[in-house]
Scaffold this active site. Structure first.
Site, PDB file in Angstrom:
ATOM      1  N   HIS A  43       0.873  -1.177   0.000  1.00  0.00           N
ATOM      2  CA  HIS A  43       0.000   0.000   0.000  1.00  0.00           C
ATOM      3  C   HIS A  43       0.912   1.230   0.000  1.00  0.00           C
ATOM      4  O   HIS A  43       1.166   1.806   1.057  1.00  0.00           O
ATOM      5  CB  HIS A  43      -0.882  -0.031   1.246  1.00  0.00           C
ATOM      6  CG  HIS A  43      -1.981   0.970   1.248  1.00  0.00           C
ATOM      7  ND1 HIS A  43      -3.213   0.721   1.811  1.00  0.00           N
ATOM      8  CD2 HIS A  43      -2.052   2.227   0.771  1.00  0.00           C
ATOM      9  CE1 HIS A  43      -3.986   1.789   1.671  1.00  0.00           C
ATOM     10  NE2 HIS A  43      -3.300   2.721   1.052  1.00  0.00           N
ATOM     11  N   GLU A  74      -2.498  -1.580  -3.274  1.00  0.00           N
ATOM     12  CA  GLU A  74      -3.620  -0.829  -2.702  1.00  0.00           C
ATOM     13  C   GLU A  74      -3.301   0.660  -2.729  1.00  0.00           C
ATOM     14  O   GLU A  74      -2.132   1.039  -2.618  1.00  0.00           O
ATOM     15  CB  GLU A  74      -3.823  -1.186  -1.231  1.00  0.00           C
ATOM     16  CG  GLU A  74      -4.058  -2.637  -0.925  1.00  0.00           C
ATOM     17  CD  GLU A  74      -3.974  -2.901   0.579  1.00  0.00           C
ATOM     18  OE1 GLU A  74      -4.375  -3.990   0.974  1.00  0.00           O
ATOM     19  OE2 GLU A  74      -3.481  -2.039   1.340  1.00  0.00           O
ATOM     20  N   HIS A 196      -8.120  -6.313   6.738  1.00  0.00           N
ATOM     21  CA  HIS A 196      -7.900  -5.357   7.834  1.00  0.00           C
ATOM     22  C   HIS A 196      -8.165  -6.016   9.175  1.00  0.00           C
ATOM     23  O   HIS A 196      -9.264  -6.462   9.457  1.00  0.00           O
ATOM     24  CB  HIS A 196      -8.734  -4.075   7.720  1.00  0.00           C
ATOM     25  CG  HIS A 196      -7.870  -2.861   7.924  1.00  0.00           C
ATOM     26  ND1 HIS A 196      -7.385  -2.502   9.164  1.00  0.00           N
ATOM     27  CD2 HIS A 196      -7.337  -1.980   7.058  1.00  0.00           C
ATOM     28  CE1 HIS A 196      -6.621  -1.444   9.024  1.00  0.00           C
ATOM     29  NE2 HIS A 196      -6.553  -1.106   7.764  1.00  0.00           N
TER      30      HIS A 196
HETATM   31  N1  PXP Z   1      -6.698  -4.023   3.120  1.00  0.00           N
HETATM   32  C1  PXP Z   1      -6.463  -2.695   3.015  1.00  0.00           C
HETATM   33  C2  PXP Z   1      -7.231  -1.920   1.998  1.00  0.00           C
HETATM   34  C3  PXP Z   1      -5.504  -2.069   3.819  1.00  0.00           C
HETATM   35  O1  PXP Z   1      -5.295  -0.751   3.715  1.00  0.00           O
HETATM   36  C4  PXP Z   1      -4.777  -2.854   4.736  1.00  0.00           C
HETATM   37  C5  PXP Z   1      -3.706  -2.195   5.571  1.00  0.00           C
HETATM   38  O2  PXP Z   1      -2.700  -1.732   4.720  1.00  0.00           O
HETATM   39  C6  PXP Z   1      -5.056  -4.224   4.815  1.00  0.00           C
HETATM   40  C7  PXP Z   1      -6.034  -4.784   4.003  1.00  0.00           C
HETATM   41  C8  PXP Z   1      -4.331  -5.136   5.763  1.00  0.00           C
HETATM   42  O3  PXP Z   1      -4.649  -4.796   7.075  1.00  0.00           O
HETATM   43  P1  PXP Z   1      -3.801  -5.380   8.286  1.00  0.00           P
HETATM   44  O4  PXP Z   1      -2.438  -4.775   8.182  1.00  0.00           O
HETATM   45  O5  PXP Z   1      -4.547  -4.950   9.499  1.00  0.00           O
HETATM   46  O6  PXP Z   1      -3.750  -6.869   8.122  1.00  0.00           O
END
Ligand code: PXP
Length: 244
Positions: A43, A74, A196
């Site tokens: 990301h 992302e 997330h």
């Molecule tokens: N999906 C998106 C859109 C995110 O922004 C993130 C964090 O960068 C994640 C998934 C992954 O989240 P986590 O780091 O809490 O596993």
């Protein structure tokens, strides 16, 4: 079976802390793949505090060396982001609506307000053969115009699920089941991702209740678990849950 995409942002954060190249993101991502990950996610934010835009090409080349390993990028679709992602051509782009200075993604798209914007942006990526997923809240109210916006996938924002899981997991999963049932009925061609705050404790229940989830992207908890169990064992544990 659900694909496990390891979000390597947190490894990049550690690397950036010393302004050098340790850990090397290519090597750590390669290890994740060798240990069982089905994909790599980054990301890159405008301030490049985690993954940098210069990492993208390196990770794309890495994932291309393996069969059936996907690269997912992302981010908020600014003009700059769109240009850079189209240049790299990942397998998938996941569009998030958060502002540049956000600590982390914390809400999904409002498809009513962003109908024209999303429609235009998604077309650009699709014209370049990049699969598009949009980050969504578990709320039908925010999902108007999907037939026009036309994403390939939606990524369920699972923060609320993770937060409420320990209080009442049935209640925590309910809005996600509702929204996926709605999508299955109205838009059977749209596939689901999720991400997330998923972790070794809550992932299994999510996938048992919504087995159609094609991919989970997991970063923060996986990196924390790697401190306890080591990277190989950690990726293996997540993979086993995703494969069930
Ligand atoms: N999906 C998106 C859109 C995110 O922004 C993130 C964090 O960068 C994640 C998934 C992954 O989240 P986590 O780091 O809490 O596993």
């Amino acid at each position: 079976m659900t694909a496990l995409s390891v979000n390597v942002n947190k490894f990049a954060l550690i690397r950036n802390a010393r302004g050098a190249d340790l850990p090397n993101l290519h090597n750590i991502s390669k290890k994740c793949i060798e240990f069982g990950a089905d994909g790599i996610t980054v990301h890159p934010r405008p301030d490049e505090r985690h993954a940098k835009f210069s990492d993208l090409e390196i990770l794309k080349n890495l994932t291309s060396e393996f069969e059936n390993i996907e690269f997912n990028i992302e981010g908020y679709p600014s003009n700059d982001f769109i240009q850079k992602v189209i240049r790299v051509k990942p397998d998938q782009v996941t569009l998030v609506p958060d502002p540049p200075d956000a600590l982390t993604s914390s809400f999904g798209w409002d498809c009513e307000k962003n109908k024209d914007f999303l429609t235009e942006v998604i077309k650009k990526f699709k014209d370049n053969n990049i699969r598009v997923s949009i980050f969504i809240n578990p709320s039908i109210n925010t999902l108007s115009n999907l037939e026009i916006i036309n994403p390939d996938r939606v990524e369920l924002y699972t923060y609320d699920y993770a937060k409420n899981y320990h209080n009442d997991k049935i209640l925590a999963i309910a809005p996600y089941v509702e929204v996926t049932k709605y999508l299955e009925k109205e838009f059977p061609y749209i596939e689901f991702n999720a991400g997330h705050d998923l972790n070794l404790g809550n992932l299994d229940f999510m996938l048992k209740n919504i087995p159609r989830i094609k991919e989970v992207s997991i970063g923060h908890a996986l990196v924390c678990d790697a401190i306890d169990y080591g990277l190989k064992e950690t990726v293996n544990r997540y993979k086993q849950i995703a494969q069930r």
